[in-house]
Design a protein around this motif. Structure first.
Motif, PDB file in Angstrom:
ATOM      1  N   SER A 112       0.790  -1.219   0.000  1.00 26.19           N
ATOM      2  CA  SER A 112       0.000   0.000   0.000  1.00 26.19           C
ATOM      3  C   SER A 112       0.827   1.276   0.000  1.00 26.19           C
ATOM      4  CB  SER A 112      -0.986  -0.001   1.161  1.00 26.19           C
ATOM      5  OG  SER A 112      -0.441  -0.663   2.247  1.00 26.19           O
ATOM      6  N   ASN A 172      -4.525   2.435  -2.784  1.00 25.22           N
ATOM      7  CA  ASN A 172      -5.728   1.805  -2.270  1.00 25.22           C
ATOM      8  C   ASN A 172      -6.242   0.805  -3.277  1.00 25.22           C
ATOM      9  OD1 ASN A 172      -6.414   2.760   0.355  1.00 25.22           O
ATOM     10  ND2 ASN A 172      -6.608   4.795  -0.567  1.00 25.22           N
ATOM     11  N   TYR A 173      -6.534  -0.367  -2.802  1.00 23.18           N
ATOM     12  CA  TYR A 173      -7.015  -1.406  -3.695  1.00 23.18           C
ATOM     13  C   TYR A 173      -8.494  -1.634  -3.408  1.00 23.18           C
ATOM     14  CZ  TYR A 173      -2.040  -2.300  -4.088  1.00 23.18           C
ATOM     15  OH  TYR A 173      -0.708  -2.165  -4.287  1.00 23.18           O
ATOM     16  N   GLU A 174      -9.322  -1.452  -4.421  1.00 23.74           N
ATOM     17  CA  GLU A 174     -10.737  -1.787  -4.275  1.00 23.74           C
ATOM     18  C   GLU A 174     -11.053  -2.752  -5.404  1.00 23.74           C
ATOM     19  OE1 GLU A 174     -12.521   2.023  -4.419  1.00 23.74           O
ATOM     20  OE2 GLU A 174     -11.629   2.596  -2.490  1.00 23.74           O
ATOM     21  N   HIS A 175     -11.134  -4.015  -5.079  1.00 23.57           N
ATOM     22  CA  HIS A 175     -11.309  -5.075  -6.069  1.00 23.57           C
ATOM     23  C   HIS A 175     -10.227  -4.923  -7.132  1.00 23.57           C
ATOM     24  CE1 HIS A 175     -14.925  -5.874  -3.917  1.00 23.57           C
ATOM     25  NE2 HIS A 175     -15.316  -4.618  -4.104  1.00 23.57           N
ATOM     26  N   ASN A 199      -9.817  -2.181  -8.926  1.00 22.91           N
ATOM     27  CA  ASN A 199      -9.430  -0.781  -9.104  1.00 22.91           C
ATOM     28  C   ASN A 199      -8.321  -0.431  -8.122  1.00 22.91           C
ATOM     29  OD1 ASN A 199     -11.281  -0.327 -11.085  1.00 22.91           O
ATOM     30  ND2 ASN A 199     -12.912   0.142  -9.614  1.00 22.91           N
TER      31      ASN A 199
END
Lengths: 724, 694
Positions: free
Chosen positions: B411, B427-430, B432
Motif C-alpha cells: 500500500s 488503495n485497492y478496491e477489487h 481498481n
C-alpha cells in the motif's frame, strides 16, 4: 637480404697510402668513429656519418708508424706503435703525438689488438703476447720467442669468447701455414698446421675468421680463387701435441686466382662473406657479398679505380681504398621479417649495386649474374666441414660408391648401395644419394642392358629424391627409364614417393598400367597395400544385387522414367550385376591404378594427356572406377576397405576427368554404352538423393524453429523448479 | 531441497543507456563511466569490477567528457555548457559551472592534474585552474580564425595534453591545432584530409587526439583514419585507414607503448609499438589486434595497465584483458562484459504479489498471475490468471529516479530523485487501484539513496545523501518523522544499502567503504559496527528469528554476523576457515539480493545475474574437488552417492540474466529476467555514422 648501399668517400685529404695501401682501419670507442692509419706517419679519426675527419695525429719526420692505431676501449685512449718498438698512447685532447706518453719496448710489435670489453693485447713479431697494462708496467721486460726462425706472422685476429680473450694468428714458413690459438686467460697456446690439401702450390691470399661457441671458423682465400674453411677448436683436446687442420672448400672460383691486384676476404656474419678482387683475370675489381650457406652471390659492386686489396668491416660499414681515397660502403643484411615480406619495409635499392636474384635454382648451375661465370668451374659441390686430427689420405665412402657405380656389376653395386644406406646419416647423405642415382641413370642410358632395379628401388625408398629436386634433374630420367623398361613396380613406387610428378608422366604411367598384359603383371611384385581383396565379395553375387539397390537410397531404378535405358537394363540384369560387382581388372593392376588415383594433379594439365589414351583403356579404367564407386557406396561412411584406399572424391574426380577428356570417343563406342548408362543412372540417383536430403533439411529446420519457440516462453510463465 | 513454483517474469522492459565516456583512474584503479542519460557510474576495478557508486542522470545533461584530475577528483562536462565536479563521498554533484563557450565537447586534465581544459562549441579552448574546492577560469586560448570553418565555429571535439604540460593538441572539424600552453597561441594547424576511400566527404571530424611525449600526435577521425602527426613540424607522418566508418575514440597507455581506438562499426583496434625487425631498436606503431565485442558504435575507450576498456551505444562496458600484461590468473585475466547495474531496480510486495520496476523516468507496478495446476520439475504450468500492469508512474522533472521501493503490504510506494522525495499511498478496491500522493514531505527528506519499508509496513527507512538515516512512522494515510541517525561526526559517507530485520528491531546500513552499521530501532541508537572488510558490500539482509545479518561482498565472500551476539556466527567462521569453492569465487557478477525462507531457518537464498543459489547451512560445504553446480536430478540408484556428494550450495542457472529473485511465500519464487536479445531489439539499429557534423 644482403645489400650494399651507396658508397661514399671519406677523406677530402688524400691519404699517403703506399703501395701496400693503408696500415689499418680500427674502431674507436664511439660508434661511427674510426681510426685510419696510413702507411706513413698519420693517424686520422673519422666520423663516418658526417664523412669528415675529427682529428689527425702524425709522428715526427723520420719516424714511421708500423702498427695501426687502435682504441683502448677501457680507457678511451688511442695506442699506436712507430718504428716497431715505440708505443704511444694519447687521447682526443692531445695535439702532438710527440708529447704524449711514450714507452719503448724491448721487442718488435706485430700488432696491437683491441676489442670491446677487454684490455688490448700486444702481439710481438716473435709470437709472444702481452696485455697492454702488464706491458706498460714494465716496458723493457723480456719478450720470449714463440715462433721459429723464418716463420712470419701473416694475419691475426682477437676474439672474446665467453668473456675469455682468444687470440689467433697465422704464420707462414716456406709455404707452410700454421695457426696459433692463444687462450689469453689460461695462457694456453695451441699450434696447428694448416694442411693445404690437393694443390700444394697454392698461396693463401687473405684470411678472415668468425667465432661461434666451440670453433673458430677460419676462412681463407687462396690463390686459386676459392674460399676454404678451417674449423679450429677453441678448447684444444691436447694442447701439447702439434695438430693438423684440414680445410674444406667453401666457395669455388670466387675471384680470379692470378689477378694482379690483391684480394681480400672478410666475414660479415655467419652466412655472408665479402670478397674484394677481380672475378676474372682481366676484369675490373669488384666487391661482392656471397652467401656461403646457399653459395649465392648476393650483391656486388664494381670498383673501377682499383683497390689496395684490403678490406675492413665494422658494424655496418665496409672500408676499402678505392683509388686513392678511403671509401665506405654501408652494408646491410636485414633479417627477414614479416613486415619485410609484406612490403612494409622498404628495400632501398640503388642503381649502383647489382642485386642478383636470391632464389637458388638447383637445376642449373648457379650463375653469378655478372658474366664472370666460369664454364669449367660452374658446378660447385657443397662439401661439409671436416676436422681431422690427423690427415689420412682416405677416399670417402661416397666417392667409393660413385666409382663402383661406374664400373662394377649390378650385384656388386647393390651390395655397396646397401652398405652405404646402412651408414645413412652422414651429412652429405642427400648429395651422395643424388650423385649415385645420377651415376646409375647415366650408366643405364649408356648401357641398355644395365638396369639396377633393386638399387633404384632402395634409393627411392630413402625418401630423399623427388622428381626434379636435384641439381641435375636426375629423377625425370629415372621415371623415363622406368617407363621405357615398363617397370611398373618402380613406377608405382615413384608415384607413391615423389610429390612433384608432371601430369604428362602420370598419364604415361597410366597408359602403361592399363596396357600392360596380365601375364607380365603376374611376374611383377607391386605393392598391394591399397587394394582390398575385392574377389571375396563377388562370391556373394546375390547379396550384392540387393546391396546395389540399397546404394540407391530407396530410389528404385525400375521406377525411373528413363524408359530406354531401363529396357536395356532389363534385358541383361544378370550381366549388369556381374559387371558392377566383380572387379574388372586384376588385383595387381588395381593396385597400380590406385597409385595413379592417389597422385596429385592439376586438371588443366592432365586433360590434354588423357585424350591420348586408347578408347578401350579408357573404358576399362572407367569400369574400374565405377566398380570402386559401387564398393564405396556399400557402407555408410562411403569408404573402401584396405590400408590406403582411394577416396570417394578421388574416384569421382577421375570419372569426371576421363569423361571430360574422352566424351565423344566413349559415346561412340558400343561397348561403353552400358557403362555410360550406368553412370548416368548413378548421377540421376545421386541427384534424387540430394533432393530428398534437401526436403529433409527443410523439415528439420521447421522442427528447429518449433524447438526454439518452445524455449522462448514469452513474457510471463509460471514454472516448477526443483533444486537438488 | 525444495520444489518451487517460479513466476518467471520477462516483462521488465529495462534498457540501459548507452555509454558515452569512460575515464580510468590509475591511482585508485577506478573507472568512471558516463551514460547518454547523464548517469555517471564508478567501478572499482580492484574490487572485482564492482559498480560501487553512481550519480543519477538528468535529461538536460548530456555528458560529453569525463576526466579525473588532482588525483581522485572527478569532473564532467556536457552539452549544457557546464563543468561539474562530483562529490564521491556524499554522492552528489559538488557544483556546476558554466564555461560560457556553448556546449562543451571535450575536456582534459593537465598531466599534473592542476588544470582543466575544455573545448567548446564556439571553437574556444578554455583553461581552468583547479582550486582545492572549486575550479577557476584562467584564460582562453587563441581562437582559430579560419574562413573555411567560420560558418560553424570549428568546435573543439577532442583535446590532449603533452605529458610535459607545455603543449596541447585540439581536434576540431577538418583540422588539428597545437597550442603552446604558456602563450596560449596556436603553434601549428594541421589540416586533416577529407578524402574517404577516395571520395571527398564534406567534413572530417577529428574525434580524438592523443599527444605523446615524443611529440607525436595521434588523431582519429570520421573518415576512418588513425593518423600520426609530428607536432614539431606539423606534418603527417603516417596514416592507417582502419574502418569504413568513424573512428570515434582513442586512449593511450601510460607507457605510450600501446593504444586503443574504437570505431563506429563496433570494432576496437589495438595498436602497439613494436620493433621493426626482431632485434632492432627502431620501433613503429603496428595495428596488432582487432576486437569485436560491440554491435554498435564504440563511443569511448580507455587503456588500463592490463586491459582495454570500451563502451558504446550497445550499453555494454567491456574489459578486454591484455594477456601479456596479466601475470596471475585472477579476475583481471577474464574478458568481462558489464551490462546491468549492480544494484536492485526491482522491489516486491509479497503480500499482494506485486512487483515494482524502476526505470530512469518512471515506475511500473505489476501484479503477478496465478495458477492452480501443479507439475514436476521443469514444467510450465497453465496460467489461470495472467500478470497485470497496474500502474505507470511518471516522474515530474528531468531528473532520473535514484531509488524506489514498494512496501511489503503493497500500500505504499516511495521513490526519490536528486531533489525530491515522493511517497504514495495505494488503495485497492477489487480490481481498481487508486493512488494518492502524500504531500508535505519534510525538507530533510529531499533526496534518498536508498528506501526501505519495515516488514509490517509501518516504518519507512530512508538513507539520505547527507549520510543521515531517517526513520518515518507510517499510519493510515499520514506519516511522522521518528528519528534520524546522523552520521558520525567528520564522515559524510553516504549509505547505499539498507536492511531491516523482519521483527523491525534492527536496521543495518552500509556505505561504500566503511563497515556495516547496525542500529537498534527500538532504542534508536547505534548497536554495533560489523568489522570493515576490504571489498564493498553488494547485498545484505537480516534473517528472521536469529537476527543474523548476511552480507555479500564484491569478492564473492558471504559473511553471517549475529547482531544480538555482535560477532560472526560459527557457520560463517567455518566457511571462512574452509574457504569457498573456487568456482564460486570465480563468478564475475556480484550478488545483488539476499532473502530467507520463513520456514527453513538454515536456508539463505541469494542470486547474481547468472545463478540463483540456496545455501543450506546444515549441509557440509563443498571443497574444490566436488562438483559445485549439478543441474541433473539424482537417480534412485545413485542415491548413496548423492547423499555423499550433497553439499550446502544448491544452484540453479536456468534464469539468466537474472535481475531479481525473491521468495513470495514458502513454495513460490519470483524471478525477473531480462534477456539480452530483448535489449538489443530495443536499441537503435547499428549506426555507422554519427548524425552530427556529417
Amino acid at each position: 637480404m644482403a645489400a650494399l648501399e651507396e658508397e661514399f668517400t671519406l677523406s677530402s685529404v688524400v691519404l699517403s697510402a703506399g703501395p701496400e695501401g693503408l696500415l689499418g682501419v680500427e674502431q674507436s670507442d664511439k660508434t661511427d668513429q674510426f681510426l685510419v692509419t696510413d702507411s706513413g706517419r698519420t693517424v686520422i679519426l673519422y666520423k663516418v656519418s658526417d664523412q669528415k675527419p675529427l682529428g689527425s695525429w702524425s709522428v715526427k719526420q723520420g719516424q714511421i708508424i708500423t702498427c695501426p692505431a687502435v682504441c683502448n676501449f677501457q680507457t678511451g685512449e688511442y695506442v699506436v706503435v712507430h718504428d716497431n718498438k715505440v708505443l704511444r698512447i694519447w687521447n682526443n685532447e692531445d695535439v702532438n703525438l710527440d708529447k704524449v706518453f711514450k714507452a719503448t719496448l724491448s721487442a718488435e710489435v706485430y700488432r696491437i689488438l683491441s676489442v670491446q670489453g677487454t684490455e688490448p693485447l700486444v702481439l710481438f713479431k716473435e709470437g709472444a703476447v702481452r696485455g697492454l697494462e702488464a706491458l706498460l708496467a714494465d716496458p723493457q721486460q723480456k719478450i720470449e720467442t714463440v715462433i721459429s726462425d723464418e716463420e712470419v706472422i701473416k694475419w691475426t685476429k682477437f676474439f672474446v669468447v665467453f668473456r675469455h680473450p682468444v687470440l689467433i694468428f697465422i704464420t707462414e714458413k716456406h709455404g707452410n701455414y700454421f695457426a696459433y690459438v692463444q687462450m689469453f686467460n689460461s695462457r694456453i697456446l695451441t699450434k696447428y698446421t694448416l694442411l693445404l690439401g690437393q694443390d700444394e702450390n697454392s698461396v693463401i691470399k687473405s684470411f678472415t675468421a668468425s667465432v661461434d661457441r666451440k670453433f673458430i671458423s677460419l676462412m681463407s682465400l687462396s690463390s686459386d680463387g676459392c674460399i676454404y674453411e678451417t674449423l679450429i677448436p677453441i678448447r684444444p683436446a691436447d694442447p701439447e701435441k702439434n695438430q693438423s687442420l684440414v680445410k674444406s672448400l667453401l666457395l669455388k672460383a670466387v675471384v680470379s686466382g692470378n689477378a694482379r691486384n690483391g684480394v681480400a676476404l672478410t666475414a660479415l656474419d655467419q652466412d655472408h662473406v665479402a670478397v674484394l678482387g677481380s672475378p676474372l683475370a682481366a676484369s675490373k675489381e669488384c666487391l661482392s657479398v656471397w652467401n656461403i650457406k646457399f653459395q649465392t652471390l648476393q650483391t656486388s659492386k664494381e670498383l673501377p679505380q682499383g683497390t689496395s686489396g684490403q678490406l675492413w668491416y665494422y658494424g655496418e660499414h665496409l672500408f676499402m681504398l678505392h683509388g686513392k681515397s678511403l671509401t665506405v660502403i654501408p652494408y646491410k643484411c636485414e633479417v627477414s621479417s614479416l613486415a619485410g615480406a609484406l612490403g612494409k619495409l622498404k628495400h632501398s635499392q640503388d642503381p649502383g649495386t647489382h642485386v642478383v636474384s636470391h632464389f637458388v635454382n638447383w637445376e642449373t648451375p648457379q650463375g653469378c649474374g655478372l658474366g664472370f661465370q666460369n664454364s669449367e668451374q660452374s658446378r660447385r659441390i657443397l662439401r661439409r666441414r671436416k676436422i681431422e686430427v690427423s690427415l689420412q689420405p682416405e677416399v670417402p665412402p661416397s666417392k667409393q660408391l660413385l666409382s663402383t657405380i661406374m664400373k662394377d656389376s649390378e650385384k656388386h653395386i647393390e651390395v655397396e648401395v646397401r652398405k652405404f644406406l646402412a651408414l645413412k646419416q652422414t651429412p652429405d647423405f642427400h648429395t651422395v644419394i643424388g650423385d649415385t642415382v645420377t651415376g646409375l641413370l647415366e650408366r643405364c642410358k649408356a648401357e641398355p642392358s644395365f638396369y639396377p632395379r633393386n638399387c633404384l628401388m632402395q634409393l627411392i625408398q630413402t625418401h630423399v629424391l623427388s622428381y626434379r629436386f636435384f641439381c641435375l634433374s636426375l629423377c625425370p630420367d629415372l621415371m623415363e627409364i622406368a617407363l621405357k623398361k615398363k617397370d611398373v613396380q618402380l613406377l608405382q613406387l615413384c608415384l607413391q614417393q615423389f610429390p612433384d610428378i608432371p601430369e604428362s608422366v602420370t598419364c604415361a604411367c597410366l597408359k602403361i598400367f592399363l596396357s600392360i598384359g596380365d601375364d607380365s603383371l603376374q611376374e611383377t611384385d607391386v605393392n598391394m597395400e591399397s587394394v582390398f581383396d575385392y574377389s571375396i565379395n563377388s562370391v556373394h553375387d546375390e547379396k550384392m544385387e540387393e546391396q546395389t539397390e540399397i546404394l540407391q537410397n530407396g530410389f528404385n531404378p525400375e521406377e525411373d522414367k528413363c524408359n530406354n535405358c531401363d529396357q536395356e537394363l532389363n534385358k541383361k540384369p544378370q550381366d549388369e550385376t556381374k559387371e558392377s560387382t566383380s572387379c574388372p581388372v586384376v588385383q595387381k593392376r588395381a593396385a597400380l591404378l590406385n597409385a595413379i588415383l592417389h597422385s596429385a594433379y592439376s586438371e588443366t594439365f592432365l586433360l590434354p594427356h588423357l585424350k591420348d589414351i586408347p578408347a578401350q583403356h579408357i573404358t576399362l579404367f572407367l569400369k574400374y572406377l565405377y566398380f570402386l564407386y559401387l564398393k564405396c557406396s556399400e557402407n555408410a561412411t562411403m569408404t573402401l576397405p584396405g590400408i590406403h584406399p582411394p577416396t570417394l572424391n578421388q574416384i569421382m574426380d577421375w570419372i569426371c576427368l576421363l569423361l571430360d577428356a574422352n566424351f565423344t570417343v566413349v559415346v561412340m563406342m558400343p561397348e561403353a554404352k552400358r557403362l555410360l548408362i550406368n553412370l548416368y543412372k548413378l548421377v540421376k540417383s545421386q541427384i534424387s538423393v540430394y533432393s530428398e536430403l534437401n526436403k529433409i533439411e527443410v523439415s528439420f529446420r521447421e522442427l528447429q524453429k518449433l524447438n526454439q519457440e518452445k524455449n522462448n516462453r514469452g513474457l510471463y510463465s509460471i514454472e516448477v523448479l526443483e533444486l537438488f | 531441497m525444495g520444489e518451487f513454483k517460479v513466476h518467471r517474469v520477462r516483462f521488465f522492459n529495462y534498457v540501459p543507456s548507452g555509454i558515452r565516456c569512460v575515464a580510468y583512474n590509475n591511482q585508485s584503479n577506478r573507472l568512471a563511466v558516463s551514460r547518454t542519460d547523464g548517469t555517471v557510474e564508478i567501478y572499482n576495478l580492484s574490487a572485482n569490477y564492482f559498480q560501487e557508486k553512481f550519480f543519477p542522470g538528468h535529461e538536460s545533461r548530456a555528458t560529453e567528457a569525463l576526466c579525473w584530475a588532482e588525483g581522485q577528483r572527478l569532473f564532467s562536462a556536457g552539452l549544457n555548457g557546464e563543468i561539474m565536479e562530483y562529490d564521491l563521498q556524499a554522492l552528489n554533484i559538488k557544483y556546476a559551472m558554466d564555461a560560457f563557450g556553448g556546449p562543451i565537447w571535450s575536456m582534459a586534465a593537465s598531466p599534473s592534474g592542476s588544470q582543466l581544459l575544455v573545448g567548446c562549441e564556439d571553437g574556444s579552448v578554455k583553461l581552468f585552474q583547479i582550486t582545492p574546492d572549486k575550479i577557476q577560469f584562467e584564460r582562453n586560448f587563441d581562437r582559430q580564425k579560419s574562413k573555411r570553418h567560420f560558418s560553424w565555429g570549428g568546435r573543439i571535439l577532442s583535446l590532449s595534453w603533452h605529458p610535459s604540460g607545455t603543449h596541447i593538441a585540439a581536434g576540431s572539424i577538418d583540422y588539428i591545432s597545437v597550442f603552446d600552453v604558456k602563450s596560449g597561441s596556436a603553434v601549428h594547424k594541421m589540416i586533416v584530409d577529407r578524402q574517404y576511400m577516395g571520395v571527398s566527404k564534406r567534413k572530417c571530424i577529428v574525434w580524438g587526439v592523443a599527444f605523446l611525449s615524443d611529440g607525436t600526435i595521434i588523431s582519429v577521425d570520421s573518415a576512418g583514419k588513425v593518423q600520426f602527426w609530428d607536432s614539431a613540424t606539423g606534418t603527417l607522418v603516417k596514416s592507417h585507414l582502419i574502418a569504413n566508418a568513424d573512428v570515434q575514440s582513442i586512449a593511450v597507455a601510460d607507457q605510450e607503448d600501446s593504444f586503443v581506438v574504437g570505431t563506429a562499426e563496433g570494432t576496437v583496434f589495438h595498436f602497439q609499438l613494436v620493433p621493426v625487425t626482431s632485434n632492432s631498436s627502431e620501433k613503429q606503431w603496428v595495428r596488432t589486434k582487432p576486437f569485436q565485442h560491440h554491435t554498435h558504435d564504440v563511443r569511448t575507450v580507455a587503456h588500463s595497465p592490463t586491459a582495454l576498456i570500451s563502451g558504446g551505444t550497445d550499453t555494454h562496458l567491456v574489459f578486454r584483458p591484455l594477456m601479456e600484461k596479466v601475470e596471475v590468473k585472477n579476475y583481471d585475466a577474464a574478458l568481462r562484459k558489464i551490462t546491468f547495474p549492480h544494484r536492485c531496480l526491482i522491489s516486491c510486495s509479497k503480500k499482494r504479489q506485486l512487483l515494482l520496476f524502476q526505470f530512469a523516468h518512471h515506475l511500473e507496478l505489476w501484479r503477478l498471475g496465478s495458477t492452480v495446476a501443479t507439475g514436476k520439475n521443469g514444467d510450465t504450468l497453465p496460467l489461470s490468471k495472467n500478470a497485470d500492469h497496474l500502474l505507470h508512474l511518471k516522474t515530474k522533472g528531468p531528473e532520473n529516479i535514484i531509488c524506489s521501493c514498494i512496501s511489503p503490504c503493497g500500500s505504499w510506494i516511495a521513490y526519490s530523485t536528486v531533489s525530491r522525495f515522493f511517497l504514495y499511498r495505494l488503495n485497492y478496491e477489487h480490481d481498481n487501484i487508486s493512488l494518492k500522493r502524500v504531500s508535505k514531505m519534510p525538507a530533510f527528506l529531499r533526496s534518498a539513496l536508498q528506501i526501505l519499508f519495515s516488514e509490517d509496513s509501518t516504518k519507512l527507512f530512508v538513507a539520505s545523501n547527507q549520510g543521515a538515516l531517517h526513520i518515518v512512522q507510517l499510519s493510515g494515510g499520514s506519516f511522522k518523522h521518528l528519528h534520524a541517525f546522523q552520521p558520525q561526526s567528520g564522515t559524510v559517507e553516504a549509505m547505499c544499502l539498507l536492511a531491516v530485520s523482519p521483527d523491525g528491531n534492527w536496521l543495518a546500513a552500509s556505505g561504500t567503504s566503511a563497515g556495516v552499521h547496525v542500529y537498534n530501532v527500538k532504542q534508536l541508537k547505534l548497536h554495533c559496527t560489523v568489522p570493515a572488510y576490504n571489498f564493498p558490500v553488494t547485498a545484505m539482509a537480516i534473517a528472521p528469528n536469529t537476527n543474523n545479518l548476511v552480507i555479500a561482498h564484491s569478492d564473492q565472500q558471504v559473511f553471517e554476523y549475529s547482531i544480538p551476539d555482535k560477532q560472526y556466527t560459527d557457520w560463517s567462521r567455518t566457511v571462512q576457515k574452509q574457504g569457498f569453492h573456487h568456482l564460486w569465487l570465480q563468478r564475475d557478477t556480484p550478488i545483488t539480493h539476499i532473502s530467507f525462507h520463513p520456514k527453513r531457518p538454515m536456508h539463505i537464498l541469494l542470486h547474481d545475474a547468472y545463478m540463483f543459489c540456496i545455501i543450506d547451512k546444515s549441509l557440509p560445504l563443498p571443497n574444490d574437488k566436488t562438483l559445485l553446480y549439478n543441474p541433473f536430478p539424482p537417480t534412485n540408484e545413485s542415491d548413496v552417492i548423492r547423499r555423499r556428494t550433497a553439499h550446502a550450495f544448491k544452484i540453479s542457472k536456468i534464469y539468466k540474466p537474472l535481475l531479481f529473485m525473491d521468495l513470495l511465500d514458502e513454495r513460490t519464487l519470483v524471478a525477473v529476467e531480462r534477456p539480452l536479445d530483448d535489449i538489443i531489439a530495443q536499441l537503435p539499429p547499428p549506426i555507422k555514422k554519427k548524425k552530427f557534423g556529417t
